[in-house]
Design a protein around this motif. Structure first.
Motif: not given
Length: 256
Positions: A50-75
């Motif tokens: 079962x790798x559900x927890x790992x995949x959820x963590x990877x998805x969360x990290x990807x979301x954070x990276x996208x948010x950082x990218x979005x905020x950086x461009x806005x700033x």
């Protein structure tokens, strides 16, 4: 894959399986060869992890990276606007001083957002952080009051910058330029089918004020720019008792 397995390689892949309680589970499948006592290939064994927890963590990290990218461009876009508009008003050391203070204001906005551990900032916290660039938190000339209001990132940046410009002008020319002056910042949420956030900035006790001859960056930030971001309305009054500024916008637009 069979050739790889029979050669001794463990073949791994990711897939989904149906759990016994009915929900789908992300798993890693590992297939390895089984050999008999003579080391001849006799079959294979498959295991599922079962790798559900790992995949959820990877998805969360990807979301954070996208948010950082979005905020950086806005700033970067906001910083470019601040630099361009400030350069129209000042040169040399005056430009550096004004530009640095405006960047500090923008930094305070971001700190407020990060400290809230989300994409929203508290209006009172944001307001007090902007005053902190100019006066001590305990300054009796300043009154800040209003109900708790959480604002989204774009609104927080816009209102934070507007309050900084208002506070800077008050410190230079208005209610905070004299010991006997004062600034009252207050807000209410007007009820109704489409609730509105209403903010008022009232100065008193300062020198006489008059309308500026031209619209500088501060006037744009507290007027057209803020209106465009929040779908709101702003009003300036150069009252004999002191400068006054009013803002009104749909609450949903600023919190969604």
């Amino acid at each position: 894959d069979l050739r790889r397995i029979t050669s001794g390689e463990t073949v791994r892949s990711e897939t989904e399986r149906l759990h016994k309680d009915g929900h789908r589970v992300q798993v890693e499948r590992s297939i390895a060869a089984i050999h008999d006592v003579t080391q001849e290939y006799s079959g294979f064994v498959a295991t599922y992890s079962d790798i559900s927890a790992r995949k959820a963590s990877e998805a969360h990290i990807q979301t954070l990276l996208q948010e950082v990218n979005h905020r950086s461009k806005n700033l970067i876009a906001v910083v470019q606007v601040i630099a361009r508009q400030t350069a129209r008003m000042y040169e040399g050391s005056e430009f550096f001083s004004s530009f640095s203070k405006r960047l500090a204001s923008l930094t305070s906005n971001q700190d407020t957002l990060l400290n809230s551990r989300g994409n929203q900032a508290d209006l009172e916290t944001l307001a007090r952080s902007q005053f902190a660039h100019l006066v001590t938190p305990e300054d009796p000339r300043i009154t800040v009051s209003g109900p708790a209001v959480q604002m989204n990132e774009a609104t927080s940046q816009a209102i934070g910058m507007a309050l900084f410009e208002l506070a800077t002008n008050a410190a230079k020319y208005g209610g905070l330029s004299k010991d006997t002056g004062s600034v009252t910042l207050s807000w209410v949420v007007a009820p109704g089918p489409d609730p509105k956030l209403e903010i008022s900035w009232v100065e008193s006790g300062g020198p006489p004020v008059s309308a500026p001859e031209r619209m500088g960056f501060g006037s744009q930030v507290t007027g057209p720019i803020l209106q465009g971001i929040t779908s709101g309305e702003t009003q300036r009054e150069f009252h004999p008792d002191g400068f006054r500024w009013f803002f009104r916008a749909p609450l949903a637009k600023m919190t969604e």
